[in-house]
Design an enzyme around this catalytic site. Structure first.
Site, PDB file in Angstrom:
ATOM      1  N   ASN A 248       0.792  -1.219   0.000  1.00  0.00           N
ATOM      2  CA  ASN A 248       0.000   0.000   0.000  1.00  0.00           C
ATOM      3  C   ASN A 248       0.828   1.275   0.000  1.00  0.00           C
ATOM      4  O   ASN A 248       1.966   1.298   0.480  1.00  0.00           O
ATOM      5  CB  ASN A 248      -0.892   0.044   1.260  1.00  0.00           C
ATOM      6  CG  ASN A 248      -2.005  -0.962   1.251  1.00  0.00           C
ATOM      7  OD1 ASN A 248      -2.887  -0.924   0.408  1.00  0.00           O
ATOM      8  ND2 ASN A 248      -1.979  -1.880   2.204  1.00  0.00           N
ATOM      9  N   GLU A 331      -4.161  -8.775   9.583  1.00  0.00           N
ATOM     10  CA  GLU A 331      -3.848  -7.668   8.691  1.00  0.00           C
ATOM     11  C   GLU A 331      -2.677  -8.089   7.808  1.00  0.00           C
ATOM     12  O   GLU A 331      -1.627  -8.463   8.311  1.00  0.00           O
ATOM     13  CB  GLU A 331      -3.497  -6.411   9.491  1.00  0.00           C
ATOM     14  CG  GLU A 331      -2.957  -5.266   8.664  1.00  0.00           C
ATOM     15  CD  GLU A 331      -3.918  -4.826   7.571  1.00  0.00           C
ATOM     16  OE1 GLU A 331      -3.481  -4.808   6.395  1.00  0.00           O
ATOM     17  OE2 GLU A 331      -5.094  -4.552   7.874  1.00  0.00           O
ATOM     18  N   ASP A 356      -2.908 -13.151   5.149  1.00  0.00           N
ATOM     19  CA  ASP A 356      -4.125 -12.998   4.363  1.00  0.00           C
ATOM     20  C   ASP A 356      -5.302 -13.546   5.159  1.00  0.00           C
ATOM     21  O   ASP A 356      -5.198 -14.603   5.803  1.00  0.00           O
ATOM     22  CB  ASP A 356      -3.990 -13.744   3.035  1.00  0.00           C
ATOM     23  CG  ASP A 356      -5.283 -13.776   2.251  1.00  0.00           C
ATOM     24  OD1 ASP A 356      -5.593 -12.768   1.592  1.00  0.00           O
ATOM     25  OD2 ASP A 356      -5.993 -14.810   2.312  1.00  0.00           O
ATOM     26  N   GLY A 357      -6.430 -12.844   5.118  1.00  0.00           N
ATOM     27  CA  GLY A 357      -7.578 -13.234   5.938  1.00  0.00           C
ATOM     28  C   GLY A 357      -8.086 -14.633   5.662  1.00  0.00           C
ATOM     29  O   GLY A 357      -8.364 -15.405   6.583  1.00  0.00           O
ATOM     30  N   ASP A 374     -13.531  -6.717   6.906  1.00  0.00           N
ATOM     31  CA  ASP A 374     -13.350  -5.313   6.526  1.00  0.00           C
ATOM     32  C   ASP A 374     -12.102  -5.201   5.642  1.00  0.00           C
ATOM     33  O   ASP A 374     -11.184  -4.441   5.936  1.00  0.00           O
ATOM     34  CB  ASP A 374     -13.199  -4.444   7.785  1.00  0.00           C
ATOM     35  CG  ASP A 374     -13.262  -2.960   7.459  1.00  0.00           C
ATOM     36  OD1 ASP A 374     -13.746  -2.610   6.370  1.00  0.00           O
ATOM     37  OD2 ASP A 374     -12.825  -2.147   8.302  1.00  0.00           O
TER      38      ASP A 374
END
Length: 533
Positions: A248, A331, A356-357, A374
């Site tokens: 990011n 996260e 990774d979720g 989320d």
């Protein structure tokens, strides 16, 4: 023409091919990071970048081959490397202005697929020319390296191997080393510096074109000096933090009431910390209905899992408003977790796993009373966390009366939108589904459970919540919630076109937001538009 002495060493030609291949891939990877804060990091943007690179390289191959046949002058090739190097070095300085300029122009001229057109034209303007020049390298080097047809296969194969190995290194190095360590801007400068060095070494050894080389070097140094003052959000003053991670662009800013994390230059709030520890006025508040639906007021302990932890806004709220809440999060971006501890006062007892979720659920054996999903940012929706298979995994990790809450942004009433797909998919997995729109935002919260009594618990439990402000908000949310009846718009691991669906929604939102200014522009022209600001 007399052969330059340096070209008699074929290893220099092979290294030229090696570093050219490396630089092409490095520029491609850095391009994705340059565009992501403005256009997202979706598969659509990657596709546009890759397609643009291929166009530039193909044209460069054709033109370079013809030039090499007509005028096999290596001076021209190495001067092209210097020009490409200076252009690439200038991208961090002028790229963001070009992006905003093209976007502003298209806002008033394009009525659909705005982000696609803006990303495509940006790539064409910024990246086609230098990559076109780099595309001329291979056919030119074949001409200079090959001495006879008898060794043509060996020469072409060797050049191809050097190019491929360079491309491999140029793929991994920016992603895992330079971008996280020194950022996108410096990454452009590093690889442009390599190209510049190749050209300068050639001309210095040949004692040729000193003035042009000096001009190239000065321009490159000017770009380096500007990098120290470079910022994606150049109009923002006093940012607490601006940087990049593997995943990011990250920006932390502060005002009188809050500290905010954003992963987008122009809009969006990914996490927020209210300095008074009160409600945020955002979707996090409505998501607090989930613990009440799961019986928080009746349970001594409540386990909450947050997939897409961010800086811990929801985790801190759960711990504050529900005494028995124990929260852990997942996260994928470690740097966000670091920012959470430094700027957002995330308590040490809140455990955050960097993963990774979905992959986390595959190895996790625990069950939870509440799972919050989320992980969706504008159109950057991980398809593996939007499918029926994923939501089935979430269901299997919930207790019998457990509740999943999903934050769906980019809400729209358009038929067949991304949120309808997500809702239909979830309804195909869970027996009970409710949705509620968050006032003043484009967010919609979805609550899903296998327990039919969740809404009754919310109505009763919202009155028992000790905090009066939260109690009133949850009562309002309960009155606004609507049961959702599932349809046939399903997302699966095999077919989940989330980027195209998301792009359609955000395009409509943008058009709605700029509709007023578009009308002024059409009626009064540019002068009227400028006066309206």
């Amino acid at each position: 023409m007399e052969t330059r002495k340096i070209l008699k060493n074929k290893y220099y030609l092979y290294m030229t091919e090696f570093f050219a291949g490396m630089s092409v891939m490095a520029v491609e990877l850095a391009a994705s990071r340059l565009l992501a804060p403005y256009f997202s990091s979706s598969q659509i943007v990657y596709t546009i970048i890759i397609g643009t690179v291929m166009i530039a390289m193909a044209l460069g191959n054709i033109w370079g081959g013809r030039k090499a046949d007509k005028n096999p002058d290596p001076d021209k090739l190495y001067m092209r490397l210097i020009i490409a190097a200076v252009w690439i070095a200038a991208i961090p300085l002028v790229g963001k202005y070009i992006i905003l300029g093209i976007s502003a122009l298209l806002v008033f001229t394009v009525s659909s697929n705005l982000l696609i057109w803006a990303a495509f034209l940006t790539c064409m303007v910024i990246f086609v020319f230098p990559l076109f020049l780099l595309g001329t390298v291979t056919p030119s080097l074949v001409k200079y390296t090959m001495e006879s047809l008898e060794d043509s296969g060996r020469i072409v194969g060797t050049l191809g191997a050097f190019n491929t190995v360079g491309s491999i290194i140029g793929t991994f190095l920016p992603t895992f080393v330079t971008i996280p360590a020194v950022g996108t801007s410096v990454t452009f400068l590093i690889f442009s510096g390599i190209l510049l060095a190749l050209g300068l070494i050639y001309f210095i050894s040949a004692k040729a074109k000193p003035v042009k080389c000096a001009v190239g070097a000065v321009l490159f140094l000017a770009c380096i000096s500007s990098a120290a003052f470079d910022s994606f959000a150049f109009w923002e003053d006093g940012l607490l933090y601006e940087g990049e991670s593997i995943y990011n662009y990250l920006q932390v800013k502060e005002d009188e009431d809050s500290v905010i994390l954003s992963t987008n230059v122009l809009f969006g709030v990914q996490s927020i910390m209210m300095k008074d520890d009160g409600l945020t006025g955002m979707y996090y508040d409505y998501a607090l209905a989930a613990p009440v639906m799961a019986g928080a007021e009746e349970k001594e302990e409540m386990d909450v899992l947050v997939l897409g932890m961010g800086t811990g806004t929801y985790a801190k709220q759960c711990e504050r408003y529900f005494d028995g809440a124990s929260v852990e999060g997942v996260e994928i971006d470690q740097k966000i977790s670091d920012l959470a501890r430094k700027y957002f006062e995330l308590p040490e007892e809140v455990e955050v796993t960097t993963y990774d979720g979905r992959a986390y659920l595959q190895v996790d054996q625990e069950k939870y009373d509440v799972i919050m999903v989320d992980a969706y940012q504008d159109i950057t929706i991980p398809f593996q966390m939007s499918s029926a298979e994923f939501f089935t995994m979430v269901k299997e990790h919930l207790t019998e009366d457990g509740v999943m809450v999903v934050n769906m942004n980019m809400h729209t009433d358009e038929e067949g939108n991304i949120n309808q797909y997500l809702s239909d998919t979830i309804a195909s997995v869970f027996d009970t589904v409710y949705t509620v729109d968050v006032p003043g935002t484009t967010n919609r919260e979805l609550f899903a459970s296998m327990d039919a009594g969740v809404m009754e618990r919310l109505r009763e439990g919202s009155r028992q919540v000790e905090d009066p402000e939260l109690s009133q908000l949850l009562q309002t949310a309960a009155q606004s919630m609507e049961p959702y009846e599932g349809g046939d718009l399903l997302l699966t691991d095999d077919k989940a076109p989330v980027e195209l669906l998301g792009m359609s929604v955000i395009d409509a939102i943008i058009q709605e937001e700029v509709g007023h200014y578009r009308q002024i522009f059409e009626e009064e022209g540019l002068s009227g538009l400028l006066e309206s600001f």
